[in-house]
Design an enzyme around this catalytic site. Structure first.
Site, PDB file in Angstrom:
ATOM      1  N   TYR A  69       0.835  -1.202   0.000  1.00 44.20           N
ATOM      2  CA  TYR A  69       0.000   0.000   0.000  1.00 44.20           C
ATOM      3  C   TYR A  69       0.873   1.257   0.000  1.00 44.20           C
ATOM      4  CZ  TYR A  69      -3.142   3.632   1.695  1.00 44.20           C
ATOM      5  OH  TYR A  69      -3.847   4.813   1.841  1.00 44.20           O
TER       6      TYR A  69
ATOM      7  N   GLU B 217     -11.760   5.464   4.793  1.00 46.42           N
ATOM      8  CA  GLU B 217     -11.243   6.352   5.847  1.00 46.42           C
ATOM      9  C   GLU B 217     -12.267   6.517   6.962  1.00 46.42           C
ATOM     10  OE1 GLU B 217      -8.248   7.387   6.264  1.00 46.42           O
ATOM     11  OE2 GLU B 217      -7.350   7.269   4.272  1.00 46.42           O
TER      12      GLU B 217
ATOM     13  N   TRP C 265      -5.188   1.595  10.175  1.00 45.00           N
ATOM     14  CA  TRP C 265      -5.394   1.502   8.741  1.00 45.00           C
ATOM     15  C   TRP C 265      -5.164   0.071   8.262  1.00 45.00           C
ATOM     16  CZ3 TRP C 265      -8.163   3.486   5.275  1.00 45.00           C
ATOM     17  CH2 TRP C 265      -7.888   3.355   3.920  1.00 45.00           C
TER      18      TRP C 265
END
Length: 194
Positions: free
Chosen positions: A22, A44, A52
């Protein structure tokens, strides 16, 4: 033959291969595609209060549960679909977050209609281009910015939820509205840092 040296990355991009991928391929790359912007906006919001990495591990389940992040489909989700989502172990089963994703899809479509694209609206908060920062280390990256605060205020005014300034700043970092790779990271220069 010796292996090539491992590139220096941002300090947060360690450990999990999913995080590394990522970081190396997506984080901070400018996104002007409405479909991908909607995906990041929903993810988000789902991440609020969580790591995350937790969301990255569930990303495919989110794609399936939320119709491939097609806002026009998600906007039509009804109470029965919300109940189905709340029973889905592949996503974060928080009623407020799930309901906000549906409401945000509806608000997203209104923004598209008004501005021609969500990208045109969102990128206007950084005057159309990536804000190039020169952060020496992870500790120097703020949790928000004046631009993120302005975006947050306007999104809330338009009916979006789970779009506080910190979430908006994380979103801006993810979609390349700001380059917050640290200066020692190989991606900082690749994404325009100098």
């Amino acid at each position: 033959m010796p292996l090539p040296p491992t590139p220096t990355r941002c300090a947060w991009a360690v450990g999990d291969p999913l995080y590394l991928d990522y970081h190396d391929r997506e984080w901070g790359v400018p996104v002007h595609d409405d479909h991908r912007l909607f995906e990041f906006l929903i993810l988000e919001g789902a991440q609020a209060g969580l790591s995350w990495l937790t969301i990255l591990r569930r990303r495919e389940a989110y794609r399936q549960a939320f119709a491939g992040f097609q806002p026009e489909v998600v906007a039509r989700f009804d109470a029965a679909k919300v109940a189905e989502l709340l029973a889905n172990p592949g996503i974060i089963r928080n009623r407020l977050k799930v309901e906000s994703a549906v409401g945000n899809a509806r608000a997203f479509l209104k923004v598209q209609e008004e501005f021609g694209s969500f990208a045109a609206y969102q990128w206007s908060f950084v005057r159309g281009g990536t804000l190039q920062n020169a952060r020496p280390n992870l500790g120097s990256i703020p949790p928000t910015s004046p631009e993120a605060e302005a975006l947050s205020r306007d999104l809330k005014r338009r009916g979006f939820r789970f779009v506080g300034p910190t979430i908006c700043y994380a979103h801006m970092q993810a979609v390349g509205m700001v380059n917050d790779h640290t200066v020692d990271c190989f991606r900082w220069r690749e994404l325009g840092g100098s």
